[in-house]
Enzyme design. Structure first.
Site, PDB file in Angstrom:
ATOM      1  N   ARG A 233      11.707  48.228 -42.076  1.00 27.91           N
ATOM      2  CA  ARG A 233      12.570  48.260 -43.248  1.00 27.91           C
ATOM      3  C   ARG A 233      13.996  47.934 -42.820  1.00 27.91           C
ATOM      4  O   ARG A 233      14.469  48.399 -41.778  1.00 27.91           O
ATOM      5  CB  ARG A 233      12.538  49.631 -43.931  1.00 27.91           C
ATOM      6  N   GLU A 262      17.916  43.334 -49.249  1.00 28.08           N
ATOM      7  CA  GLU A 262      17.169  42.105 -49.500  1.00 28.08           C
ATOM      8  C   GLU A 262      16.762  42.037 -50.978  1.00 28.08           C
ATOM      9  O   GLU A 262      16.579  43.070 -51.619  1.00 28.08           O
ATOM     10  CB  GLU A 262      15.918  42.045 -48.599  1.00 28.08           C
ATOM     11  N   HIS A 280      10.696  38.848 -45.321  1.00 32.24           N
ATOM     12  CA  HIS A 280       9.793  39.978 -45.551  1.00 32.24           C
ATOM     13  C   HIS A 280       8.366  39.480 -45.825  1.00 32.24           C
ATOM     14  O   HIS A 280       7.751  39.824 -46.843  1.00 32.24           O
ATOM     15  CB  HIS A 280      10.290  40.837 -46.719  1.00 32.24           C
TER      16      HIS A 280
END
Length: 319
Positions: A233, A262, A280
């Site tokens: 994360r 993000e 991601h």
């Protein structure tokens, strides 16, 4: 009677039919390039189930908009932005996809380790721009190097196995407490692990307890020949401290699949050539997506059939 399932993340088209055949009516509530959940178009009273991801989650005030909500399914392993206390108070089950995407994330993590160590992205870009001889850099090999893993869970263990068996790397880790089932070297602090490591991989869950575990002091301990890799994360890494470390070449480089805030990317990161950024996507392999959506469907089907769910998040029980 069909069960309305609110989607805060999209279900890939090949998997939608399975949910519909199982009796779920899909209610998309998506906002392009935004991680904030929104209400569905229509009556929120009909929503009994909700699909989200850890970095979107569901706050208590948003949960209150759904009086008949009975279960929240997190597509991946993370659930850090789901208000578990509010869910427990309402008797709402919360599940996740533990074990469904570990292999894909571990594979991506190893790819990032190799890419940043060997400067693959910058060299590819330079060759395409007509450069060759002047870019024959001397870059470190992976074999025999020291790999530090912050968070020796399923993903961390798989990265350790790949790097140890494939590259002969020495491996150490830091958790809140040592794992009794591991004989790997345990470091008592993150700073100790960073000082020992050539490559520091962040594989710990997100949330308030792990926010900015990677800070300026840890990066200084990692040092000018050390590399940071984050596949967990973005909140675990202090972005400002990382940018400054990269600017000053206080660390050798970083490879990040996740970022704070993000999908917005700090302009300062985009201007650096000693960082690799991916959007991601570590968990987004066909195999992992199939496993995640199957787990969601199984958890939903079992719950509404009155059976124990397969993967409740810790503390939620199996009702």
């Amino acid at each position: 009677m069909p069960i309305a399932l609110l989607l805060h993340v999209d279900i890939a088209p090949p998997f939608r039919a399975g949910f519909e055949r199982a009796g779920f009516v899909l209610r998309p509530a998506l906002r392009e390039n935004d991680r904030s959940p929104i209400l569905p178009e229509g009556d929120a009273d009909e929503i009994q189930a909700l699909l989200t991801i850890g970095s979107i989650g569901l706050r208590a005030e948003d949960m209150a908009a759904f009086p008949n909500l009975r279960i929240i399914c997190c597509q991946g392993v993370g659930y850090e932005k789901v208000d578990l206390d509010a869910a427990r108070a309402r008797g709402i089950m919360v599940t996740n996809g533990a074990g469904t995407n570990d292999t894909s994330v571990a594979d991506h993590g190893v790819a990032l380790i190799a890419a940043i160590a060997r400067n693959v992205v910058s060299l590819d870009r330079a060759v395409r721009g007509g450069q060759w001889q002047q870019l024959r850099q001397i870059r470190p090999q992976l074999t025999g190097k020291r790999l530090g893993i912050l968070g020796l869970g399923n993903i961390g263990k798989k990265i350790a196995e790949r790097c140890s068996a494939g590259f002969g790397m020495q491996v150490a880790y830091h958790n809140r407490r040592p794992r009794v089932d591991s004989d790997l070297l345990y470091c008592r602090t993150v700073e100790e692990l960073a000082k020992w490591a050539d490559f520091l991989v962040v594989a710990t869950p997100g949330g308030a307890q792990t926010r900015h575990l990677i800070n300026a002091q840890v990066l200084a301990s990692l040092g000018p020949e050390g590399f940071l890799i984050n596949i967990s994360r973005g909140s675990v890494v202090d972005t400002d401290a990382l940018i400054e470390s990269l600017r000053q070449q206080a660390i050798a480089g970083a490879a990040l699949d996740v970022l704070e805030g993000e999908p917005k990317v700090p302009q300062a990161l985009l201007q650096l050539d000693n960082v690799i950024l991916t959007p991601h996507v570590a968990a987004r392999s066909p195999e992992a997506l199939a496993a995640m959506f199957q787990r969601v469907l199984e958890n939903l089907s079992r719950y509404f059939a009155g059976q124990p769910v397969l993967s409740p998040v810790p503390g939620m029980g199996t009702e």
